[in-house]
Design an enzyme around this catalytic site. Structure first.
Site, PDB file in Angstrom:
ATOM      1  N   ASP A  46     -11.088  81.199  18.273  1.00 19.43           N
ATOM      2  CA  ASP A  46     -11.457  79.870  17.751  1.00 19.43           C
ATOM      3  C   ASP A  46     -10.228  78.970  17.883  1.00 19.43           C
ATOM      4  O   ASP A  46      -9.102  79.452  18.064  1.00 19.43           O
ATOM      5  CB  ASP A  46     -11.859  79.989  16.262  1.00 19.43           C
ATOM      6  CG  ASP A  46     -12.820  78.887  15.815  1.00 19.43           C
ATOM      7  OD1 ASP A  46     -13.969  79.186  15.477  1.00 19.43           O
ATOM      8  OD2 ASP A  46     -12.415  77.695  15.815  1.00 19.43           O
ATOM      9  N   ASP A  63      -9.210  77.639  22.916  1.00 23.46           N
ATOM     10  CA  ASP A  63     -10.029  76.434  23.074  1.00 23.46           C
ATOM     11  C   ASP A  63     -10.919  76.691  24.285  1.00 23.46           C
ATOM     12  O   ASP A  63     -10.434  76.781  25.420  1.00 23.46           O
ATOM     13  CB  ASP A  63      -9.124  75.217  23.297  1.00 23.46           C
ATOM     14  CG  ASP A  63      -9.929  73.929  23.449  1.00 23.46           C
ATOM     15  OD1 ASP A  63     -11.151  73.999  23.715  1.00 23.46           O
ATOM     16  OD2 ASP A  63      -9.329  72.845  23.305  1.00 23.46           O
ATOM     17  N   VAL A  64     -12.227  76.796  24.064  1.00 22.03           N
ATOM     18  CA  VAL A  64     -13.112  77.200  25.164  1.00 22.03           C
ATOM     19  C   VAL A  64     -13.259  76.111  26.232  1.00 22.03           C
ATOM     20  O   VAL A  64     -13.847  76.357  27.285  1.00 22.03           O
ATOM     21  CB  VAL A  64     -14.514  77.638  24.665  1.00 22.03           C
ATOM     22  CG1 VAL A  64     -14.424  78.852  23.775  1.00 22.03           C
ATOM     23  CG2 VAL A  64     -15.266  76.480  23.997  1.00 22.03           C
ATOM     24  N   ASN A  77     -20.256  81.451  21.530  1.00 20.81           N
ATOM     25  CA  ASN A  77     -20.925  80.773  20.412  1.00 20.81           C
ATOM     26  C   ASN A  77     -20.296  79.442  20.027  1.00 20.81           C
ATOM     27  O   ASN A  77     -20.942  78.619  19.370  1.00 20.81           O
ATOM     28  CB  ASN A  77     -20.909  81.761  19.221  1.00 20.81           C
ATOM     29  CG  ASN A  77     -21.242  81.104  17.914  1.00 20.81           C
ATOM     30  OD1 ASN A  77     -22.409  80.852  17.644  1.00 20.81           O
ATOM     31  ND2 ASN A  77     -20.235  80.787  17.114  1.00 20.81           N
ATOM     32  N   LYS A  92     -27.605  72.435  25.265  1.00 16.08           N
ATOM     33  CA  LYS A  92     -28.222  73.699  24.872  1.00 16.08           C
ATOM     34  C   LYS A  92     -29.309  74.125  25.870  1.00 16.08           C
ATOM     35  O   LYS A  92     -29.505  75.319  26.111  1.00 16.08           O
ATOM     36  CB  LYS A  92     -28.780  73.591  23.448  1.00 16.08           C
ATOM     37  CG  LYS A  92     -27.680  73.399  22.397  1.00 16.08           C
ATOM     38  CD  LYS A  92     -26.674  74.541  22.418  1.00 16.08           C
ATOM     39  CE  LYS A  92     -25.664  74.488  21.288  1.00 16.08           C
ATOM     40  NZ  LYS A  92     -24.740  75.628  21.284  1.00 16.08           N
ATOM     41  N   THR A 102     -24.614  75.926   7.802  1.00 18.96           N
ATOM     42  CA  THR A 102     -23.201  76.101   8.192  1.00 18.96           C
ATOM     43  C   THR A 102     -22.497  74.747   8.078  1.00 18.96           C
ATOM     44  O   THR A 102     -23.158  73.711   7.954  1.00 18.96           O
ATOM     45  CB  THR A 102     -23.077  76.562   9.656  1.00 18.96           C
ATOM     46  OG1 THR A 102     -23.491  75.478  10.505  1.00 18.96           O
ATOM     47  CG2 THR A 102     -23.924  77.792   9.958  1.00 18.96           C
ATOM     48  N   TYR A 128     -26.423  66.851  22.897  1.00 20.32           N
ATOM     49  CA  TYR A 128     -26.482  68.206  22.336  1.00 20.32           C
ATOM     50  C   TYR A 128     -27.673  68.970  22.919  1.00 20.32           C
ATOM     51  O   TYR A 128     -27.542  70.120  23.360  1.00 20.32           O
ATOM     52  CB  TYR A 128     -26.586  68.126  20.810  1.00 20.32           C
ATOM     53  CG  TYR A 128     -26.580  69.475  20.114  1.00 20.32           C
ATOM     54  CD1 TYR A 128     -25.372  70.099  19.799  1.00 20.32           C
ATOM     55  CD2 TYR A 128     -27.765  70.119  19.765  1.00 20.32           C
ATOM     56  CE1 TYR A 128     -25.354  71.338  19.162  1.00 20.32           C
ATOM     57  CE2 TYR A 128     -27.754  71.351  19.123  1.00 20.32           C
ATOM     58  CZ  TYR A 128     -26.546  71.957  18.822  1.00 20.32           C
ATOM     59  OH  TYR A 128     -26.535  73.187  18.186  1.00 20.32           O
TER      60      TYR A 128
HETATM   61  P1  NAD Z   1     -19.615  75.705  12.697  1.00 25.34           P
HETATM   62  O1  NAD Z   1     -19.134  74.305  12.808  1.00 25.34           O
HETATM   63  O2  NAD Z   1     -19.697  76.354  11.370  1.00 25.34           O
HETATM   64  O3  NAD Z   1     -18.758  76.660  13.657  1.00 25.34           O
HETATM   65  C1  NAD Z   1     -18.384  76.294  14.947  1.00 25.34           C
HETATM   66  C2  NAD Z   1     -17.045  76.917  15.262  1.00 25.34           C
HETATM   67  O4  NAD Z   1     -16.722  76.592  16.617  1.00 25.34           O
HETATM   68  C3  NAD Z   1     -15.909  76.376  14.382  1.00 25.34           C
HETATM   69  O5  NAD Z   1     -15.171  77.454  13.842  1.00 25.34           O
HETATM   70  C4  NAD Z   1     -15.068  75.554  15.341  1.00 25.34           C
HETATM   71  O6  NAD Z   1     -13.680  75.541  15.025  1.00 25.34           O
HETATM   72  C5  NAD Z   1     -15.338  76.262  16.657  1.00 25.34           C
HETATM   73  N1  NAD Z   1     -15.038  75.426  17.810  1.00 25.34           N
HETATM   74  C6  NAD Z   1     -15.369  74.115  18.007  1.00 25.34           C
HETATM   75  N2  NAD Z   1     -14.881  73.679  19.174  1.00 25.34           N
HETATM   76  C7  NAD Z   1     -14.248  74.744  19.754  1.00 25.34           C
HETATM   77  C8  NAD Z   1     -13.546  74.921  20.959  1.00 25.34           C
HETATM   78  N3  NAD Z   1     -13.359  73.898  21.824  1.00 25.34           N
HETATM   79  N4  NAD Z   1     -13.036  76.128  21.246  1.00 25.34           N
HETATM   80  C9  NAD Z   1     -13.184  77.162  20.360  1.00 25.34           C
HETATM   81  N5  NAD Z   1     -13.813  77.049  19.184  1.00 25.34           N
HETATM   82  C10 NAD Z   1     -14.344  75.851  18.880  1.00 25.34           C
HETATM   83  O7  NAD Z   1     -21.042  75.674  13.401  1.00 25.34           O
HETATM   84  P2  NAD Z   1     -22.218  76.763  13.516  1.00 25.34           P
HETATM   85  O8  NAD Z   1     -23.411  76.144  12.921  1.00 25.34           O
HETATM   86  O9  NAD Z   1     -21.772  78.092  13.084  1.00 25.34           O
HETATM   87  O10 NAD Z   1     -22.435  76.722  15.092  1.00 25.34           O
HETATM   88  C11 NAD Z   1     -22.164  77.826  15.934  1.00 25.34           C
HETATM   89  C12 NAD Z   1     -23.011  77.693  17.181  1.00 25.34           C
HETATM   90  O11 NAD Z   1     -24.393  77.732  16.805  1.00 25.34           O
HETATM   91  C13 NAD Z   1     -22.826  76.380  17.944  1.00 25.34           C
HETATM   92  O12 NAD Z   1     -22.903  76.621  19.324  1.00 25.34           O
HETATM   93  C14 NAD Z   1     -24.031  75.563  17.497  1.00 25.34           C
HETATM   94  O13 NAD Z   1     -24.366  74.576  18.447  1.00 25.34           O
HETATM   95  C15 NAD Z   1     -25.073  76.648  17.392  1.00 25.34           C
HETATM   96  N6  NAD Z   1     -26.241  76.353  16.577  1.00 25.34           N
HETATM   97  C16 NAD Z   1     -26.106  76.039  15.268  1.00 25.34           C
HETATM   98  C17 NAD Z   1     -27.249  75.790  14.508  1.00 25.34           C
HETATM   99  C18 NAD Z   1     -27.179  75.426  13.063  1.00 25.34           C
HETATM  100  O14 NAD Z   1     -28.217  75.059  12.497  1.00 25.34           O
HETATM  101  N7  NAD Z   1     -26.010  75.518  12.397  1.00 25.34           N
HETATM  102  C19 NAD Z   1     -28.509  75.864  15.102  1.00 25.34           C
HETATM  103  C20 NAD Z   1     -28.608  76.199  16.444  1.00 25.34           C
HETATM  104  C21 NAD Z   1     -27.459  76.456  17.178  1.00 25.34           C
END
Ligand code: NAD
Length: 256
Positions: free
Chosen positions: A35, A61-62, A88, A161, A192, A157
């Site tokens: 992360d 950083d991805v 993720n 996806k 989250t 977004y």
């Molecule tokens: P979150 O914000 O809690 O976690 C995301 C994490 O990604 C954070 O720790 C952040 O620091 C990290 N991050 C951001 N940019 C980054 C980068 N450039 N390099 C490395 N790390 C990075 O969000 P979440 O809800 O846990 O989301 C996780 C995944 O699930 C995401 O891809 C999101 O699009 C997807 N998602 C979330 C939901 C939801 O309802 N929360 C629904 C569908 C999909």
């Protein structure tokens, strides 16, 4: 279930990634917590170790492909192999540049695509050779319910996806003969930090909960359990699938 396996989870410092890293470790995998948030990553490693599991943190950083290369190398150097990648890391920028196409700030568009889609590609690009050398593996990419049913008004977004879902399907064809499976998951609305704006508002939270077939919001932990299944041999027939793990969000039309 996963003992002897090595996993990399990106975006693992928070939310779904954190739950996935912890669930994979509970199932016996050694986990690299990747992360940009180093403090959050450290706390995930501490929690895995306190639970008797094995994990290290690696700041990644991805959006920087060299950092993704270094991440996969770190996994192999630390644990001797790479079998599981949960790609993720992701961002959503509602009211911060993303929106309806004519209103989107082009820089926000670029950022969303770079983190959510290019980041998934960069990780797979460097993970696949390491998985071949490790005798095979499983890649799980986090897409979203928006890969098939956009909310509307978050065009960047949704496009990112949809791209993750199609990249997953396309890579599955190439990965199959190499002993690697590639699947995507499509959560609905999970409580989250990404969704603070929704879940910090009781009316909005209730409206979103009612859009799930059983009337409940989702937890990160239930998504983590699905990741363990997809990482394990129990899911061996799944390759190139988008698993809509959304408590029915995309399965029916809500009353207006
Ligand atoms: P979150 O914000 O809690 O976690 C995301 C994490 O990604 C954070 O720790 C952040 O620091 C990290 N991050 C951001 N940019 C980054 C980068 N450039 N390099 C490395 N790390 C990075 O969000 P979440 O809800 O846990 O989301 C996780 C995944 O699930 C995401 O891809 C999101 O699009 C997807 N998602 C979330 C939901 C939801 O309802 N929360 C629904 C569908 C999909």
């Amino acid at each position: 279930m996963l003992s002897g396996r090595v996993a990399v989870v990106t975006g693992a410092a928070s939310g779904i990634g954190r739950a996935s890293a912890e669930a994979l470790a509970r199932a016996g995998a050694s986990v690299v917590v990747a992360d940009i948030d180093e403090v959050g990553s450290r706390s995930v490693v501490d929690s895995i170790e306190a639970d008797g599991g094995s994990a290290i943190a690696f700041r990644t950083d991805v959006t920087e492909h060299e950092e993704c290369a270094a991440l996969m190398k770190r996994a192999v150097d630390a644990f001797g192999a790479l079998h599981i990648l949960h790609a993720n890391a992701g961002i959503a920028l509602p009211f911060r540049g993303d929106g309806f196409a004519p209103d989107i700030d082009p820089e926000a568009w670029d950022r969303v695509i770079k983190v959510n889609l290019s980041g998934v590609f960069y990780c797979a690009h460097y993970a696949i050779p390491a998985m071949i050398a490790s005798g095979g593996g499983s890649i799980i990419n986090t897409a979203s319910s928006m890969a098939t049913l956009p909310l509307g008004g978050l065009d960047g977004y949704a496009a990112s996806k949809g791209g993750v879902a199609m990249l997953t399907k396309s890579m599955a064809a190439g990965c199959g003969p190499l002993g690697i499976r590639v699947n995507a998951i499509g959560p609905g609305y999970v409580d989250t930090p990404m969704n603070e704006m929704i879940f910090g508002n009781a009316d909005l939270a209730a409206a979103f909960a009612s859009g799930h077939a059983d009337g409940n919001l989702q937890t990160s932990e239930e998504i983590g359990d699905l990741v363990v299944f997809l990482a394990s041999d129990a899911s061996r027939s799944l390759n190139g699938a988008l698993i809509t793990c959304d408590r029915g969000w995309t399965s029916f039309k809500r009353p207006v």
